[in-house]
Design an enzyme around this catalytic site. Sequence first.
Site, PDB file in Angstrom:
ATOM      1  N   CYS A  15      13.749  34.059  -3.183  1.00  0.00           N
ATOM      2  CA  CYS A  15      12.668  34.712  -3.241  1.00  0.00           C
ATOM      3  C   CYS A  15      11.610  33.700  -2.782  1.00  0.00           C
ATOM      4  O   CYS A  15      11.344  32.575  -3.256  1.00  0.00           O
ATOM      5  CB  CYS A  15      12.224  35.302  -4.537  1.00  0.00           C
ATOM      6  SG  CYS A  15      10.661  36.000  -4.554  1.00  0.00           S
TER       7      CYS A  15
ATOM      8  N   CYS B  73      10.295  36.167   3.886  1.00  0.00           N
ATOM      9  CA  CYS B  73      10.525  36.784   2.713  1.00  0.00           C
ATOM     10  C   CYS B  73      11.981  37.320   2.494  1.00  0.00           C
ATOM     11  O   CYS B  73      12.373  38.084   3.787  1.00  0.00           O
ATOM     12  CB  CYS B  73       9.647  38.216   2.563  1.00  0.00           C
ATOM     13  SG  CYS B  73       9.845  39.265   1.364  1.00  0.00           S
TER      14      CYS B  73
ATOM     15  N   HIS C  74      13.215  40.039   1.664  1.00  0.00           N
ATOM     16  CA  HIS C  74      13.467  41.601   1.716  1.00  0.00           C
ATOM     17  C   HIS C  74      13.572  41.663   3.051  1.00  0.00           C
ATOM     18  O   HIS C  74      14.021  42.804   3.570  1.00  0.00           O
ATOM     19  CB  HIS C  74      12.211  42.140   1.349  1.00  0.00           C
ATOM     20  CG  HIS C  74      12.244  42.300  -0.201  1.00  0.00           C
ATOM     21  ND1 HIS C  74      12.271  41.454  -1.144  1.00  0.00           N
ATOM     22  CD2 HIS C  74      12.575  43.608  -0.890  1.00  0.00           C
ATOM     23  CE1 HIS C  74      12.451  41.959  -2.548  1.00  0.00           C
ATOM     24  NE2 HIS C  74      12.309  43.144  -2.267  1.00  0.00           N
TER      25      HIS C  74
ATOM     26  N   ASP D 104      15.992  37.249  -7.463  1.00  0.00           N
ATOM     27  CA  ASP D 104      14.707  37.696  -6.502  1.00  0.00           C
ATOM     28  C   ASP D 104      13.992  38.706  -7.417  1.00  0.00           C
ATOM     29  O   ASP D 104      14.395  39.449  -8.501  1.00  0.00           O
ATOM     30  CB  ASP D 104      15.205  38.268  -5.318  1.00  0.00           C
ATOM     31  CG  ASP D 104      14.470  38.798  -4.484  1.00  0.00           C
ATOM     32  OD1 ASP D 104      13.210  38.202  -4.284  1.00  0.00           O
ATOM     33  OD2 ASP D 104      14.528  40.096  -4.207  1.00  0.00           O
TER      34      ASP D 104
HETATM   35  N1  DGL Z   1      11.715  38.855  -1.713  1.00  0.00           N
HETATM   36  C1  DGL Z   1      10.642  38.243  -2.166  1.00  0.00           C
HETATM   37  C2  DGL Z   1      10.147  37.009  -1.060  1.00  0.00           C
HETATM   38  O1  DGL Z   1      10.963  36.370  -0.544  1.00  0.00           O
HETATM   39  C3  DGL Z   1       9.503  38.760  -2.968  1.00  0.00           C
HETATM   40  C4  DGL Z   1       8.951  39.908  -2.503  1.00  0.00           C
HETATM   41  C5  DGL Z   1       7.907  40.604  -3.457  1.00  0.00           C
HETATM   42  O2  DGL Z   1       8.457  40.972  -4.283  1.00  0.00           O
HETATM   43  O3  DGL Z   1       6.847  40.733  -2.925  1.00  0.00           O
HETATM   44  O4  DGL Z   1       9.035  36.813  -1.086  1.00  0.00           O
END
Ligand code: DGL
Length: 283
Positions: free
Chosen positions: A82, A201, A203, A19
């Site tokens: 990610c 996402c 995150h 990620d």
């Molecule tokens: N965690 C990632 C996602 O699922 C990337 C977030 C990022 O770096 O902007 O999109």
Amino acid sequence: MNDKLNDMTIVKQPIGVFDSGYGGLTILDELTKLMPEYDFIYLGDNARAPYGTRSFDVIYQYTLQAVEKLFSMGCQLIILACNTASAKALRTIQQRDLPLIAPERRVLGVIRPCVEELGLLSRTEHIGVLGTLGTVRSESYLMEIAKLHPNFTVSQESCPTWVPLVENREYDNEGGRYFIKKHIESLLSKDEKIDSIILACTHYPILSEEIKSILPDHIQLIPQGKIVARSLKDYLNRHPEMDQVCSKAGEVKFYTTEFISDFEEKAGVFLKRNLKAEHITLD
Ligand code: DGL
């Protein structure tokens, strides 16, 4: 890269999980819960996060560097934990790069498994997608959902401030909650029939408590981590040749492109345990 496995001895290696930063830990967490016997290498490109606001070329180049690094560490199978990398780089890596650099290895993403389960989850068939600018602009969710669930209505909202909130642990205060509320309200104003929201996402599950406190009770958040974990287990059942090259000592190693001490502290909070990380460079 020599990709030939020794015929006599099968070399077993950890599964790579990549990620841009801490988000993939929400996937790793579910992978280790469902498949505790497997070994994993987690790689967070914290030094270059967020990816979500970057161009296609940059995301593709960064993701390919990470994939090559994990291959050089032995991984035979990599999960792009990610959405942004899955949306912007996965297809090109699978179709153009893998046949050249490592035809026997595999790189899998997080979007397809999530979309596959949607049919079981939404009653109204009206879905909300919260993601990075990159994921939303790529329209990957719109295209995948249109293929598998053509009757569904999908509304998207990009939340460019959310990844920095997570990376800097600034979400559980008044300022953080302001930005979380703003995007939830904006998404819901696009379609009043939404009954399920994909946190597109990796995150964002870290913001789940804050998001749930704003959402009406009848709207469910779709847990991407559990879905990806189930899908990987199923993949390995269907591909015994890949399963037999996965090492199984229940070990997880962590690598970051940023400060080790920051990573250990923040990742430890997300995973609710102490961990040791090592520094790595990708370019
Ligand atoms: N965690 C990632 C996602 O699922 C990337 C977030 C990022 O770096 O902007 O999109």
